[in-house]
Design an enzyme around this catalytic site. Structure first.
Site, PDB file in Angstrom:
ATOM      1  N   ARG A   1       4.813  12.646 -46.527  1.00  0.00           N
ATOM      2  CA  ARG A   1       6.082  11.918 -46.562  1.00  0.00           C
ATOM      3  C   ARG A   1       7.130  12.661 -45.738  1.00  0.00           C
ATOM      4  O   ARG A   1       7.253  13.892 -45.828  1.00  0.00           O
ATOM      5  CB  ARG A   1       6.585  11.774 -48.008  1.00  0.00           C
ATOM      6  CG  ARG A   1       5.950  10.631 -48.759  1.00  0.00           C
ATOM      7  CD  ARG A   1       6.409   9.271 -48.221  1.00  0.00           C
ATOM      8  NE  ARG A   1       5.870   8.145 -48.962  1.00  0.00           N
ATOM      9  CZ  ARG A   1       4.835   7.400 -48.566  1.00  0.00           C
ATOM     10  NH1 ARG A   1       4.207   7.656 -47.448  1.00  0.00           N
ATOM     11  NH2 ARG A   1       4.449   6.362 -49.291  1.00  0.00           N
TER      12      ARG A   1
ATOM     13  N   GLU B   1      12.583   6.411 -42.071  1.00  0.00           N
ATOM     14  CA  GLU B   1      11.809   5.457 -41.268  1.00  0.00           C
ATOM     15  C   GLU B   1      12.429   4.068 -41.322  1.00  0.00           C
ATOM     16  O   GLU B   1      12.918   3.673 -42.381  1.00  0.00           O
ATOM     17  CB  GLU B   1      10.371   5.394 -41.788  1.00  0.00           C
ATOM     18  CG  GLU B   1       9.652   6.714 -41.620  1.00  0.00           C
ATOM     19  CD  GLU B   1       8.263   6.713 -42.255  1.00  0.00           C
ATOM     20  OE1 GLU B   1       7.776   5.643 -42.655  1.00  0.00           O
ATOM     21  OE2 GLU B   1       7.690   7.791 -42.348  1.00  0.00           O
TER      22      GLU B   1
ATOM     23  N   HIS C   1       4.083   6.041 -38.285  1.00  0.00           N
ATOM     24  CA  HIS C   1       3.500   5.874 -39.626  1.00  0.00           C
ATOM     25  C   HIS C   1       2.290   4.927 -39.600  1.00  0.00           C
ATOM     26  O   HIS C   1       2.293   3.859 -40.224  1.00  0.00           O
ATOM     27  CB  HIS C   1       4.558   5.361 -40.617  1.00  0.00           C
ATOM     28  CG  HIS C   1       4.195   5.670 -42.043  1.00  0.00           C
ATOM     29  ND1 HIS C   1       5.131   5.822 -43.040  1.00  0.00           N
ATOM     30  CD2 HIS C   1       2.995   5.854 -42.646  1.00  0.00           C
ATOM     31  CE1 HIS C   1       4.521   6.086 -44.195  1.00  0.00           C
ATOM     32  NE2 HIS C   1       3.207   6.103 -43.969  1.00  0.00           N
TER      33      HIS C   1
HETATM   34  O1  A2R Z   1       0.424  20.123 -57.245  1.00  0.00           O
HETATM   35  P1  A2R Z   1      -0.849  19.480 -57.719  1.00  0.00           P
HETATM   36  O2  A2R Z   1      -1.817  20.471 -58.294  1.00  0.00           O
HETATM   37  O3  A2R Z   1      -0.589  18.268 -58.567  1.00  0.00           O
HETATM   38  O4  A2R Z   1      -1.580  18.945 -56.346  1.00  0.00           O
HETATM   39  C1  A2R Z   1      -1.154  17.802 -55.689  1.00  0.00           C
HETATM   40  C2  A2R Z   1      -0.232  18.119 -54.512  1.00  0.00           C
HETATM   41  N1  A2R Z   1       1.193  18.235 -54.892  1.00  0.00           N
HETATM   42  C3  A2R Z   1       1.923  19.337 -54.674  1.00  0.00           C
HETATM   43  N2  A2R Z   1       1.616  20.503 -54.094  1.00  0.00           N
HETATM   44  C4  A2R Z   1       2.587  21.453 -54.037  1.00  0.00           C
HETATM   45  N3  A2R Z   1       3.840  21.252 -54.492  1.00  0.00           N
HETATM   46  C5  A2R Z   1       4.190  20.094 -55.098  1.00  0.00           C
HETATM   47  N4  A2R Z   1       5.429  19.926 -55.577  1.00  0.00           N
HETATM   48  C6  A2R Z   1       3.208  19.059 -55.206  1.00  0.00           C
HETATM   49  N5  A2R Z   1       3.199  17.811 -55.716  1.00  0.00           N
HETATM   50  C7  A2R Z   1       1.962  17.322 -55.521  1.00  0.00           C
HETATM   51  O5  A2R Z   1      -0.376  16.997 -53.621  1.00  0.00           O
HETATM   52  C8  A2R Z   1      -2.337  17.182 -54.942  1.00  0.00           C
HETATM   53  O6  A2R Z   1      -3.182  18.184 -54.422  1.00  0.00           O
HETATM   54  C9  A2R Z   1      -1.671  16.436 -53.773  1.00  0.00           C
HETATM   55  C10 A2R Z   1      -1.531  14.941 -54.025  1.00  0.00           C
HETATM   56  O7  A2R Z   1      -2.809  14.407 -54.154  1.00  0.00           O
HETATM   57  P2  A2R Z   1      -3.055  12.922 -54.710  1.00  0.00           P
HETATM   58  O8  A2R Z   1      -2.178  12.652 -55.870  1.00  0.00           O
HETATM   59  O9  A2R Z   1      -4.537  12.759 -54.862  1.00  0.00           O
HETATM   60  O10 A2R Z   1      -2.500  11.994 -53.551  1.00  0.00           O
HETATM   61  P3  A2R Z   1      -3.248  11.434 -52.251  1.00  0.00           P
HETATM   62  O11 A2R Z   1      -3.972  10.190 -52.582  1.00  0.00           O
HETATM   63  O12 A2R Z   1      -3.999  12.542 -51.597  1.00  0.00           O
HETATM   64  O13 A2R Z   1      -1.973  11.030 -51.378  1.00  0.00           O
HETATM   65  C11 A2R Z   1      -0.996  12.014 -51.004  1.00  0.00           C
HETATM   66  C12 A2R Z   1       0.218  11.393 -50.350  1.00  0.00           C
HETATM   67  C13 A2R Z   1       0.749  10.101 -50.962  1.00  0.00           C
HETATM   68  O14 A2R Z   1       1.527  10.326 -52.091  1.00  0.00           O
HETATM   69  C14 A2R Z   1       1.562   9.521 -49.828  1.00  0.00           C
HETATM   70  O15 A2R Z   1       2.858  10.070 -49.832  1.00  0.00           O
HETATM   71  C15 A2R Z   1       0.811  10.002 -48.609  1.00  0.00           C
HETATM   72  O16 A2R Z   1      -0.089  11.012 -49.044  1.00  0.00           O
HETATM   73  O17 A2R Z   1       0.093   8.930 -48.078  1.00  0.00           O
END
Ligand code: A2R
Length: 320
Positions: free
Chosen positions: A233, A262, A280
């Site tokens: 993002r 965007e 994007h």
């Molecule tokens: O932090 P964790 O252990 O929940 O790992 C998640 C990580 N994540 C973060 N890492 C560091 N600092 C943060 N504040 C933080 N918040 C979240 O991001 C996890 O490894 C990753 C998100 O993975 P998923 O929920 O499986 O999302 P996905 O499907 O990989 O999509 C990621 C993003 C979407 O939200 C859209 O913004 C974009 O890719 O298309």
């Protein structure tokens, strides 16, 4: 008979296949993109479901007294106030997994384009400069021997990591919770990750916690050989700091598929030859967007059929 069809609101644009299927299954009300929900009180009272492309603020939810479910087109739902929805008992769904491969493929393309300047090389050829001026200049950067840090190692991050392995680069990552199922080096903070790697790929969601976390300190830690890639993002990046880092050589190059505001891209970015930009498009192929469209519709159909949905977001409860 339309009488027993539920009313679904589409506030703004929608993918054509989703629109066609939604129109067949529901009474669809579509508004123009804008900041207001331009609907009569009677229509607002009829709306039970919403299909949206990452836009459903709390104010809109509060105007729909009978809203039950918001089906978001996209895995990222930072434009949908899911916490507010959860408090109101409204379910939110998104479209995870079906886009993992496409986004990961595009990420590798963007990384190579950024490091090896392939878009500039093609422009050079198309402008007949190869013929008239000689070979395209050698690229200062290479993917060889790079140490890549993934900020985010979720569904998409894992697919990116798997694709990086055959490129023979070293892989590290930072997430809030260390994964127990991977052998990649874990960095306990983003700053630690940026310090230890020379290539940083961001694939984290847009949340209050990730707002502008890729800042001047992180870019400085990445260093003068550093490459930054963002496919998560735009809100995660302090864009003025990134522009400054590219201008001054604090980092070597960046590749962006996402931006803070965007589709507006800061003027200063257009003047940076070390910046590779895409509008994007990481998931934007016909097959992948069709799969996302189907998931948007199938979530709504499941909900109104028997209260089951395929992909609820963690913030909202699934009521049976
Ligand atoms: O932090 P964790 O252990 O929940 O790992 C998640 C990580 N994540 C973060 N890492 C560091 N600092 C943060 N504040 C933080 N918040 C979240 O991001 C996890 O490894 C990753 C998100 O993975 P998923 O929920 O499986 O999302 P996905 O499907 O990989 O999509 C990621 C993003 C979407 O939200 C859209 O913004 C974009 O890719 O298309």
């Amino acid at each position: 008979m339309t009488d027993n069809k539920s009313t679904v609101l589409i506030p703004g644009r929608m993918h054509p296949r989703a629109l066609e299927r939604l129109t067949a299954a529901f009474d669809v009300v579509q508004t123009q993109p804008g900041s207001e929900l331009d609907l009569s009180p009677e229509t607002k009272a009829k709306v039970k479901g919403v299909a949206t492309i990452n836009r459903m603020p709390a104010e809109w939810m509060d105007q729909l007294p009978n809203l039950q479910v918001v089906s978001n087109f996209g895995v990222g739902y930072d434009g949908v106030d899911a916490r507010h929805a959860g408090e109101k008992g409204v379910l939110v769904t998104n479209t995870p997994d079906v886009l993992n491969d496409e986004v990961a493929d595009t990420t590798l393309g963007l990384l190579i384009n950024t490091v090896r300047r392939l878009p500039l090389a093609e422009t050079y050829l198309r402008e007949k400069r190869w013929e008239n001026e000689g070979p395209f200049p050698l690229t200062p950067l290479s993917l060889k021997n790079r140490h890549v840090g993934l900020l985010g190692l979720g569904r998409i991050g894992m697919e990116i990591a798997k694709r990086l392995e055959p490129f023979k680069v070293r892989i590290s990552y930072h997430t809030r919770t260390k994964r127990t199922d991977v052998a990649y080096d874990y960095a306990p903070s983003l700053l630690d990750l940026a310090t230890s790697v020379d290539t940083l790929i961001s694939i984290i969601p847009g949340t209050p916690e990730t707002h502008k976390i890729i800042n001047a300190d992180v870019l400085k830690a990445l260093g003068p050989n550093g490459v930054f890639i963002n496919v998560g993002r735009g809100a995660s990046v302090d864009e003025p700091a990134l522009i400054e880092a590219l201008k001054t050589g604090t980092i070597a190059a960046a590749g962006l598929d996402v931006f803070y505001d965007e589709p507006r891209v800061p003027d200063a970015m257009f003047d940076l030859p070390t910046l590779c930009m895409l509008p994007h498009v990481a998931s934007a192929s016909v097959p992948t967007r069709n799969d996302m469209a189907d998931l948007v519709v199938d979530n709504l159909i499941g909900w109104f059929r028997d209260g089951s949905v395929l992909t609820p977001v963690p913030e909202t409860p699934v009521r049976k």
